[in-house]
Design an enzyme around this catalytic site. Structure first.
Site, short mmCIF file in Angstrom:
data_model
loop_
_atom_site.label_atom_id
_atom_site.label_comp_id
_atom_site.label_asym_id
_atom_site.label_seq_id
_atom_site.Cartn_x
_atom_site.Cartn_y
_atom_site.Cartn_z
N GLU A 61 -8.30 0.24 4.28
CA GLU A 61 -8.74 1.16 3.70
C GLU A 61 -10.45 1.19 3.52
OE1 GLU A 61 -4.73 0.25 1.66
OE2 GLU A 61 -6.58 -1.04 2.52
N PHE A 90 3.05 -3.05 -11.40
CA PHE A 90 2.97 -3.28 -10.03
C PHE A 90 1.82 -2.26 -9.39
CE2 PHE A 90 4.22 -3.16 -5.72
CZ PHE A 90 3.93 -4.52 -5.45
N GLN A 91 0.99 -3.03 -9.00
CA GLN A 91 -0.18 -2.46 -8.11
C GLN A 91 -1.09 -1.30 -9.01
OE1 GLN A 91 1.36 -1.11 -4.23
NE2 GLN A 91 0.66 -2.94 -3.40
N LYS A 116 2.03 9.07 -9.55
CA LYS A 116 3.06 9.46 -8.81
C LYS A 116 3.83 10.68 -9.37
CE LYS A 116 7.07 7.67 -6.10
NZ LYS A 116 7.61 6.46 -5.95
N MET A 163 -30.06 -10.97 10.64
CA MET A 163 -31.04 -10.78 9.70
C MET A 163 -31.37 -11.85 8.58
SD MET A 163 -33.67 -8.85 9.17
CE MET A 163 -33.17 -7.18 9.96
#
Length: 557
Positions: free
Chosen positions: A50, A112-113, A162, A470
């Protein structure tokens, strides 16, 4: 005719003329993906992470000037977008992110999630929404795109439970957007513009300091008119590269920590600084109380929060840079400060960018000079963050806006590769070259699959020195060469890695191998990675030490 919330999202995307989106499906975002399945006017690019989706959308937006779009599911999918949203926020990139969310009746139950992605991203988005009623969905999406692209651009997040995606309602897309409390000022105050013109006319040592706001507002043409009419020298920030042709004699290149000596000396000696779409951030100013201490300052910016934030401004002008410069150019007079331009020319001659060219070594500066020779026109250079980013800024001459894409404010390692894929999706007719370090590339190297599977003809140049370069440079200069955890033992064979994904890999060990490798990579018109083995302890110079004034540069004799 009633549509589901998911179908409404798709219809809204079409109304906003979205052609490409980047993302990964998951549990609670499946209704939206199901609606996208049969929509052929929108191309979905399946990334492998993602974060890659967010950076790809960012690169797409930066290359095209359009709003980038990315999608993720709830929980870990949404939190994986956070770095990309923060990057877009600090670099003022227009982006709309859609995240799935658990059904509204489960919000707050630790389902969940489930995460509060709205709360998490509140400080790093321009605005965000949790949709609670499907009847509000179309207007929310229209607002999201409007906010993302107007005023100072930035990311907006829309969280989609959802059940909202599955609920039905009649689809009506609003004809216009009107938001109380959100009224960006586009036209600068005319009296302030006239005062600025008078200051420009009086100045003996003026300099223009242009940033990413010039590119965001598509003001490069107006900027060129200002420079050519007044003969005022111009320096740019990292984000402003390409806003004015660096091949022009009045261009001083980039200023700041790794800027050109001429730019740093000039802005420090100027009696007038004309700041356009800039933030006066610490990498530019160095020791703040010594920055531009001899100068009066004109600051033009659409975001009032930036004006006067870091430095005191004599003539603030709140407004769109393009519209403001259009008016300013009507009032300014032609001028040519001969003594000032002579001094600028002397600095350029005395303090050019330079590096040691010995033993036929493959130096990173030479890599950028060679790319500049081979792929100068119709090319977008995209970088990750580190030494390679600064070499790309210093040794390639940018002549057009949106030809340089990099992570400026957040300094996100791993940004460059997925951003380059997004840039190629947005500008398929252009040559896209990604400059990365071996450390940065490994942060999102999984997107090789995205490049190969979508036939994205991007050339990746890895400046491979076996270090987090760097950080190692700072450790060398300021920490007595105590290289704490900056040695990259166990790097993969990048050529074999690319080949494992079905791409083409080339290794370059010697200087004379570079030109034919670059020619081959670009001519193949497919995804190619060139692994360039550069000297392990090559440093980026000039460099201003933290806390020092920008006139005190390491590596300048």
């Amino acid at each position: 005719m009633k549509l589901t919330g998911a179908q409404i999202v798709v219809e809204c995307l079409k109304r906003e003329d979205v052609k490409v989106i980047f993302g990964i499906p998951g549990g609670v975002i499946m209704p939206l993906y199901d609606a996208l399945y049969s929509e052929h006017s929108i191309k979905h690019i399946l990334t492998r992470h993602e974060q890659g989706a967010a950076h790809a959308a960012d690169g797409y937006a930066r290359a095209t000037g359009k709003v980038g779009v990315c999608i993720a599911t709830s929980g870990p999918g949404a939190t994986n977008l956070v770095t990309g949203l923060a990057n877009a926020h600090l670099d003022s990139t227009p982006l709309v992110a859609f995240t799935g969310q658990v059904p509204t009746n489960l919000i707050g139950t630790d389902a969940f999630q489930e995460v509060d992605i709205s709360g998490i991203t509140l400080p790093i988005t321009k605005n965000n929404y949790v949709v609670r009623d499907v009847r509000d969905l179309a207007s929310i999406i229209q607002e999201a795109f409007h906010i993302a692209r107007t005023g100072r651009p930035g990311p907006v997040l829309v969280d989609l439970p959802k059940d909202i995606q599955l609920a039905q309602t009649e689809f009506k897309y609003p004809k216009s957007v009107s938001l109380n409390g959100y009224k960006p000022t586009f036209n600068g105050h005319i009296q302030q513009i006239k005062a600025a013109a008078q200051e420009i006319d009086k100045a003996k040592r003026p300099i223009i300091y242009a940033g990413g706001g010039v590119i965001s507002s598509n003001a490069s043409s107006e900027l060129r008119d200002l420079v050519l009419k007044t003969n005022i020298p111009i320096t740019t920030t990292l984000m402003g590269l390409g806003s004015f042709p660096e091949t022009h004699p009045l261009s001083l290149g980039m200023l700041g920590m790794h800027g050109t000596p001429c730019a740093n000396y000039a802005i420090s000696d100027a009696d007038l600084i004309i700041a356009l779409g800039v933030r006066f951030d610490d990498r530019i100013t160095g020791k703040l109380d010594e920055f531009g201490s001899k100068a009066r300052i004109i600051h033009i910016d659409i975001d009032p929060a930036e004006v006067g934030k870091n430095v005191l401004v004599d003539i603030p002008i709140i407004g769109d840079v393009k519209k403001t410069l259009e008016r300013l150019n009507e009032f300014i007079l032609k001028k040519k400060e001969t003594e000032w331009l002579k001094k600028i020319k002397d600095w350029k001659s005395k303090y050019p960018l330079k590096y040691c060219k010995n033993n036929g070594e493959l130096k990173p500066q030479y890599i950028m000079e060679t790319i500049n020779e081979i792929a100068k026109d119709n090319t977008i250079i995209v970088t990750s963050v580190g030494q390679h980013q600064m070499w790309a800024a210093q040794y390639y001459q940018y002549t057009e806006p949106r030809s340089f894409i990099s992570s400026g404010g957040l300094g996100t390692m791993g940004y460059g590769f997925p951003a380059a894929l997004g840039a190629k999706m947005g500008c398929p007719e252009k040559t896209v070259i990604c400059i990365s370090g071996d450390g940065s590339f490994q942060m999102n190297q999984q997107e090789i699959a995205t490049a190969v599977n979508n036939n994205l003809a991007v050339t990746v140049i890895i400046m491979n020195n076996g270090y987090l370069g760097m950080v190692r440079q700072w450790q060398e200069l300021f920490y007595d060469k105590r290289y704490a955890e900056t040695t990259l033992n166990g790097n993969p064979d990048f050529v074999k890695l690319v080949e494992a994904y079905g791409g083409t890999g080339i290794r370059v060990n010697k200087k004379q191998e570079l030109y034919p490798a670059l020619e081959k990579a670009i001519s193949l018109n497919k995804f190619v990675l060139i692994d360039c083995l550069i000297p392990k302890e090559e440093n980026v110079f000039p460099m201003v030490a933290p806390g020092a004034p920008i006139t005190k540069m390491i590596g300048v004799e």
